[in-house]
Design a protein around this motif. Structure first.
Motif, PDB file in Angstrom:
ATOM      1  N   TRP A 170      36.580  41.440  38.979  1.00 58.23           N
ATOM      2  CA  TRP A 170      37.916  41.575  38.383  1.00 58.23           C
ATOM      3  C   TRP A 170      38.387  43.024  38.238  1.00 58.23           C
ATOM      4  O   TRP A 170      39.523  43.351  38.560  1.00 58.23           O
ATOM      5  CB  TRP A 170      37.968  40.886  37.008  1.00 58.23           C
ATOM      6  N   ARG A 171      37.521  43.888  37.752  1.00 57.66           N
ATOM      7  CA  ARG A 171      37.969  45.272  37.485  1.00 57.66           C
ATOM      8  C   ARG A 171      38.397  45.960  38.775  1.00 57.66           C
ATOM      9  O   ARG A 171      39.443  46.603  38.837  1.00 57.66           O
ATOM     10  CB  ARG A 171      36.838  46.041  36.785  1.00 57.66           C
ATOM     11  N   LEU A 185      44.226  36.911  27.141  1.00 57.30           N
ATOM     12  CA  LEU A 185      44.703  36.046  28.226  1.00 57.30           C
ATOM     13  C   LEU A 185      45.291  34.741  27.700  1.00 57.30           C
ATOM     14  O   LEU A 185      46.449  34.414  27.978  1.00 57.30           O
ATOM     15  CB  LEU A 185      43.520  35.753  29.163  1.00 57.30           C
ATOM     16  N   HIS A 244      38.824  39.288  25.807  1.00 61.66           N
ATOM     17  CA  HIS A 244      39.597  38.827  26.961  1.00 61.66           C
ATOM     18  C   HIS A 244      40.345  37.515  26.707  1.00 61.66           C
ATOM     19  O   HIS A 244      41.501  37.357  27.093  1.00 61.66           O
ATOM     20  CB  HIS A 244      38.656  38.670  28.163  1.00 61.66           C
ATOM     21  N   HIS A 278      31.061  39.766  23.660  1.00 63.72           N
ATOM     22  CA  HIS A 278      31.628  40.645  24.694  1.00 63.72           C
ATOM     23  C   HIS A 278      30.941  42.018  24.631  1.00 63.72           C
ATOM     24  O   HIS A 278      30.266  42.343  23.655  1.00 63.72           O
ATOM     25  CB  HIS A 278      33.140  40.761  24.499  1.00 63.72           C
ATOM     26  N   SER A 279      31.168  42.801  25.686  1.00 67.71           N
ATOM     27  CA  SER A 279      30.401  44.050  25.799  1.00 67.71           C
ATOM     28  C   SER A 279      31.015  45.229  25.036  1.00 67.71           C
ATOM     29  O   SER A 279      30.311  46.165  24.682  1.00 67.71           O
ATOM     30  CB  SER A 279      30.286  44.445  27.277  1.00 67.71           C
ATOM     31  N   VAL A 314      41.693  44.168  40.233  1.00 65.59           N
ATOM     32  CA  VAL A 314      42.943  44.524  39.550  1.00 65.59           C
ATOM     33  C   VAL A 314      43.387  45.928  39.960  1.00 65.59           C
ATOM     34  O   VAL A 314      44.573  46.171  40.238  1.00 65.59           O
ATOM     35  CB  VAL A 314      42.774  44.423  38.007  1.00 65.59           C
ATOM     36  N   TYR A 369      41.380  46.624  19.753  1.00 64.51           N
ATOM     37  CA  TYR A 369      40.568  45.792  20.646  1.00 64.51           C
ATOM     38  C   TYR A 369      40.881  44.326  20.366  1.00 64.51           C
ATOM     39  O   TYR A 369      41.071  43.923  19.218  1.00 64.51           O
ATOM     40  CB  TYR A 369      39.070  46.024  20.375  1.00 64.51           C
ATOM     41  N   ASP A 396      41.305  50.518  25.580  1.00 65.84           N
ATOM     42  CA  ASP A 396      40.890  50.578  26.990  1.00 65.84           C
ATOM     43  C   ASP A 396      42.069  50.552  27.949  1.00 65.84           C
ATOM     44  O   ASP A 396      41.862  50.514  29.166  1.00 65.84           O
ATOM     45  CB  ASP A 396      39.946  49.407  27.319  1.00 65.84           C
ATOM     46  N   ALA A 397      43.302  50.547  27.430  1.00 75.20           N
ATOM     47  CA  ALA A 397      44.446  50.262  28.310  1.00 75.20           C
ATOM     48  C   ALA A 397      45.017  51.512  28.978  1.00 75.20           C
ATOM     49  O   ALA A 397      45.384  52.481  28.303  1.00 75.20           O
ATOM     50  CB  ALA A 397      45.541  49.567  27.510  1.00 75.20           C
ATOM     51  N   LEU A 425      32.713  47.472  26.357  1.00 76.13           N
ATOM     52  CA  LEU A 425      32.455  48.636  27.227  1.00 76.13           C
ATOM     53  C   LEU A 425      33.713  49.123  27.939  1.00 76.13           C
ATOM     54  O   LEU A 425      33.701  50.202  28.535  1.00 76.13           O
ATOM     55  CB  LEU A 425      31.391  48.288  28.279  1.00 76.13           C
ATOM     56  N   GLY A 426      34.784  48.319  27.907  1.00 80.25           N
ATOM     57  CA  GLY A 426      35.975  48.653  28.703  1.00 80.25           C
ATOM     58  C   GLY A 426      36.491  50.060  28.438  1.00 80.25           C
ATOM     59  O   GLY A 426      36.814  50.798  29.369  1.00 80.25           O
ATOM     60  N   PHE A 444      26.360  36.299  26.610  1.00 83.73           N
ATOM     61  CA  PHE A 444      27.707  36.653  27.099  1.00 83.73           C
ATOM     62  C   PHE A 444      28.312  35.491  27.891  1.00 83.73           C
ATOM     63  O   PHE A 444      29.474  35.124  27.713  1.00 83.73           O
ATOM     64  CB  PHE A 444      27.630  37.912  27.979  1.00 83.73           C
ATOM     65  N   LEU A 490      34.185  52.615  30.135  1.00 86.61           N
ATOM     66  CA  LEU A 490      34.307  52.592  31.606  1.00 86.61           C
ATOM     67  C   LEU A 490      35.608  53.263  32.035  1.00 86.61           C
ATOM     68  O   LEU A 490      35.630  54.075  32.964  1.00 86.61           O
ATOM     69  CB  LEU A 490      34.310  51.140  32.099  1.00 86.61           C
ATOM     70  N   ASN A 491      36.684  52.924  31.328  1.00 88.14           N
ATOM     71  CA  ASN A 491      37.999  53.379  31.793  1.00 88.14           C
ATOM     72  C   ASN A 491      38.231  54.865  31.553  1.00 88.14           C
ATOM     73  O   ASN A 491      39.030  55.482  32.249  1.00 88.14           O
ATOM     74  CB  ASN A 491      39.108  52.556  31.128  1.00 88.14           C
TER      75      ASN A 491
HETATM   76  C1  LIG Z   1      46.888  40.442  29.361  1.00 86.24           C
HETATM   77  C2  LIG Z   1      45.620  41.218  29.602  1.00 86.24           C
HETATM   78  C3  LIG Z   1      45.634  42.604  29.481  1.00 86.24           C
HETATM   79  C4  LIG Z   1      44.461  43.341  29.748  1.00 86.24           C
HETATM   80  N1  LIG Z   1      44.508  44.695  29.669  1.00 86.24           N
HETATM   81  C5  LIG Z   1      43.435  45.421  30.034  1.00 86.24           C
HETATM   82  C6  LIG Z   1      43.481  46.837  30.052  1.00 86.24           C
HETATM   83  O1  LIG Z   1      44.504  47.451  29.772  1.00 86.24           O
HETATM   84  N2  LIG Z   1      42.358  47.510  30.419  1.00 86.24           N
HETATM   85  C7  LIG Z   1      41.220  46.853  30.766  1.00 86.24           C
HETATM   86  O2  LIG Z   1      40.244  47.509  31.101  1.00 86.24           O
HETATM   87  N3  LIG Z   1      41.150  45.537  30.762  1.00 86.24           N
HETATM   88  C8  LIG Z   1      42.230  44.788  30.402  1.00 86.24           C
HETATM   89  N4  LIG Z   1      42.148  43.434  30.427  1.00 86.24           N
HETATM   90  C9  LIG Z   1      40.918  42.797  30.876  1.00 86.24           C
HETATM   91  C10 LIG Z   1      39.923  42.419  29.760  1.00 86.24           C
HETATM   92  O3  LIG Z   1      40.548  41.607  28.822  1.00 86.24           O
HETATM   93  C11 LIG Z   1      39.363  43.665  29.094  1.00 86.24           C
HETATM   94  O4  LIG Z   1      38.770  44.487  30.072  1.00 86.24           O
HETATM   95  C12 LIG Z   1      38.265  43.299  28.095  1.00 86.24           C
HETATM   96  O5  LIG Z   1      38.761  42.434  27.116  1.00 86.24           O
HETATM   97  C13 LIG Z   1      37.685  44.552  27.461  1.00 86.24           C
HETATM   98  O6  LIG Z   1      36.736  44.189  26.510  1.00 86.24           O
HETATM   99  P1  LIG Z   1      35.171  44.237  26.824  1.00 86.24           P
HETATM  100  O7  LIG Z   1      34.825  45.571  27.306  1.00 86.24           O
HETATM  101  O8  LIG Z   1      34.497  43.700  25.615  1.00 86.24           O
HETATM  102  O9  LIG Z   1      35.082  43.230  28.046  1.00 86.24           O
HETATM  103  P2  LIG Z   1      33.990  42.152  28.491  1.00 86.24           P
HETATM  104  O10 LIG Z   1      34.531  40.799  28.214  1.00 86.24           O
HETATM  105  O11 LIG Z   1      32.682  42.470  27.942  1.00 86.24           O
HETATM  106  O12 LIG Z   1      33.986  42.358  30.079  1.00 86.24           O
HETATM  107  C14 LIG Z   1      33.189  43.386  30.669  1.00 86.24           C
HETATM  108  C15 LIG Z   1      34.027  44.336  31.457  1.00 86.24           C
HETATM  109  O13 LIG Z   1      34.577  43.686  32.588  1.00 86.24           O
HETATM  110  C16 LIG Z   1      35.833  44.255  32.933  1.00 86.24           C
HETATM  111  N5  LIG Z   1      36.835  43.181  32.888  1.00 86.24           N
HETATM  112  C17 LIG Z   1      36.733  41.984  32.291  1.00 86.24           C
HETATM  113  N6  LIG Z   1      37.800  41.223  32.572  1.00 86.24           N
HETATM  114  C18 LIG Z   1      38.616  41.957  33.327  1.00 86.24           C
HETATM  115  C19 LIG Z   1      39.882  41.735  33.939  1.00 86.24           C
HETATM  116  N7  LIG Z   1      40.537  40.571  33.850  1.00 86.24           N
HETATM  117  N8  LIG Z   1      40.419  42.737  34.639  1.00 86.24           N
HETATM  118  C20 LIG Z   1      39.787  43.907  34.753  1.00 86.24           C
HETATM  119  N9  LIG Z   1      38.588  44.184  34.229  1.00 86.24           N
HETATM  120  C21 LIG Z   1      38.013  43.224  33.530  1.00 86.24           C
HETATM  121  C22 LIG Z   1      36.122  45.327  31.891  1.00 86.24           C
HETATM  122  O14 LIG Z   1      35.744  46.554  32.409  1.00 86.24           O
HETATM  123  C23 LIG Z   1      35.222  44.930  30.729  1.00 86.24           C
HETATM  124  O15 LIG Z   1      34.834  46.011  29.943  1.00 86.24           O
HETATM  125  C24 LIG Z   1      43.291  42.671  30.134  1.00 86.24           C
HETATM  126  C25 LIG Z   1      43.288  41.283  30.235  1.00 86.24           C
HETATM  127  C26 LIG Z   1      44.436  40.561  29.979  1.00 86.24           C
HETATM  128  C27 LIG Z   1      44.420  39.074  30.104  1.00 86.24           C
END
Ligand SMILES: Cc1cc2nc3c(=O)[nH]c(=O)nc-3n(C[C@H](O)[C@H](O)[C@H](O)COP(=O)(O)OP(=O)(O)OC[C@H]3O[C@@H](n4cnc5c(N)ncnc54)[C@H](O)[C@@H]3O)c2cc1C
Length: 397
Positions: free
Chosen positions: A307-308, A367, A363, A262-263, A311, A360, A394-395, A265-266, A246, A269-270
């Motif tokens: 970060w979570r 970003l 990140h 990536h995980s 935010v 999906y 996850d939004a 998992l978002g 990761f 979790l949400n």
């Molecule tokens: C423009 C933009 C919009 C986003 N919208 C959302 C959204 O609506 N809901 C959301 O949960 N996340 C959002 N994120 C944050 C992040 O991109 C997603 O949480 C992540 O891509 C979800 O995929 P993953 O579970 O594979 O995350 P991974 O990359 O595996 O990260 C692990 C966990 O960390 C947390 N996380 C990681 N980055 C962030 C971050 N910047 N802010 C908050 N939590 C984070 C999440 O819970 C995520 O599941 C956004 C980021 C950006 C730049």
């Protein structure tokens, strides 16, 4: 006297504060609202995920002996207020209990309802989050800059995560500089966890196709987990198969690789099927056992514990004005290719197509590509926010 306990759609956790002192005779109220599904036109796979997870959670609660009153979309209720009034007509209760919602709009509705009711409506802390609104406000007080890195260090200390006494494990708080490799051609990320839709999910897929035919994406190919057991399977598979790399490939992007390391998992979790502490502790245990390197464990834990929570803290600190901010006076409309993906800019096309297919994107796509393009092109932030809210499973605001 009996208590009516309102469970919102993203509160599917057995540890929920509003469930804690449940007594026989109490009722749990859950409702699928047209208002919640129509106020933004969510991706069809997101709707399937949320509605199917709610139905599975309601069924699990009943199997465990809870009494549940569940309104479906077909009951055509328009608001939580209407659902509570309906439930209060069906039975006698002494009070209503709910866990703090995740969105300002819903909190405002609950506060208005509090004024209308002749009985108490108690709004309890959402202690699935690791930093309370009060603790975040206290941390932010008097600071010129609200830097995530300093907040994150406080959280590491408060929860004793990746610590050796008062020092961070390995001597550094942050290993981000090691987490910027591009993905070589000979490394193939594992397939993501997939689950075959059961009867409930298939019914919901048909319902979504019927009620929301014009929303983004398709219900076909839906394969996300929809209950706690499946969410835990995604978590354990992530820890075993992906977490080790990761960190290394956290910032990578590659054509035809929407999932990388990536995980995913978002969404769990949400909606509450996993808790942040559970996820953080499992990642730390894997590191302590020597199964994964420190840059992976720290990089992942920083996203969830740092970060979570940060935010969410900023959201409640700055709302409701935060949603209307437009400091750069950006006024362009969102380009149509955010919906159809047809553009000569390959990276944007790839990100939009992944988003449409899976509800999906990882990140870095969100970003560095989709968010960054919106910034450079001067697109109105409220249109951009709305798009992000609609398209990802996850939004939530
Ligand atoms: C423009 C933009 C919009 C986003 N919208 C959302 C959204 O609506 N809901 C959301 O949960 N996340 C959002 N994120 C944050 C992040 O991109 C997603 O949480 C992540 O891509 C979800 O995929 P993953 O579970 O594979 O995350 P991974 O990359 O595996 O990260 C692990 C966990 O960390 C947390 N996380 C990681 N980055 C962030 C971050 N910047 N802010 C908050 N939590 C984070 C999440 O819970 C995520 O599941 C956004 C980021 C950006 C730049």
């Amino acid at each position: 006297m009996s208590v009516l306990r309102l469970i919102l759609g993203d509160q599917l956790s057995t540890s929920l504060s509003s469930l804690r002192d449940y007594q026989p005779g109490d009722t749990l109220l859950m409702c699928e609202l047209k208002q919640e599904t129509q106020c933004v036109r969510h991706h069809k796979k997101k709707l399937v995920f949320v509605l199917s997870a709610m139905r599975h959670f309601s069924r699990a609660l009943q199997d465990w002996g809870f009494s549940v009153r569940y309104f479906t979309l077909d009951d055509a209720l328009t608001s939580f207020t209407e659902a509570v009034h309906c439930a209060l007509q069906e039975n006698t209760y002494s009070r209503v209990v709910v866990t703090h919602p995740g969105e300002w709009r819903v909190l405002a509705e609950l506060k208005t309802l509090q004024q209308q009711l002749t009985m108490p409506l108690e709004i309890r802390e959402d202690d699935r989050f690791l930093c309370t609104q009060q603790a975040f406000a206290h941390w932010a007080e008097g600071k010129k800059q609200l830097r995530m890195e300093f907040f994150y260090r406080e959280m590491r200390k408060r929860y004793s995560i990746l610590m050796e006494g008062k020092q961070p494990v390995g001597g550094q708080w942050n290993y981000d500089s090691q987490n910027r490799k591009s993905l070589p051609d000979d490394i193939q990320p594992p397939e993501p966890c997939q689950f075959k839709p059961d009867t409930i999910t298939q019914e919901v897929m048909a319902l979504v196709d019927q009620h929301f035919p014009h929303n983004f994406g398709s219900t076909q190919g839906f394969s996300y987990g929809i209950d706690q057991t499946q969410a835990e399977k995604v978590l354990s598979t992530f820890i075993e198969q992906r977490l080790g790399l990761f960190g290394d490939y956290q910032d990578a992007m590659k054509t035809n690789q929407p999932w990388l390391f990536h995980s995913h998992l978002g969404l769990y979790l949400n909606i509450g099927l996993l808790t942040p502490l559970q996820v953080i502790q499992q990642a730390e245990t894997a590191y302590r056992k020597g199964a994964i390197p420190l840059n992976a464990a720290e990089g992942f834990i920083r996203q969830v514990l740092g970060w979570r929570e940060y935010v969410r803290g900023i959201y409640w600190l700055k709302m409701p004005d935060y949603a209307k901010l437009n400091t750069l006076h950006a006024t362009r409309h969102l380009p149509d290719f955010y919906w159809h993906g047809e553009t000569k800019m390959h990276c944007l096309s790839e990100c939009v197509n992944n988003t449409r297919d899976n509800a999906y994107a990882h990140h870095i796509q969100r970003l560095m590509v989709l968010g960054n393009f919106s910034l450079l092109a001067g697109i109105n932030p409220s249109e951009v926010s709305r798009w992000f809210l609609e398209v990802y499973a996850d939004a939530y605001e």
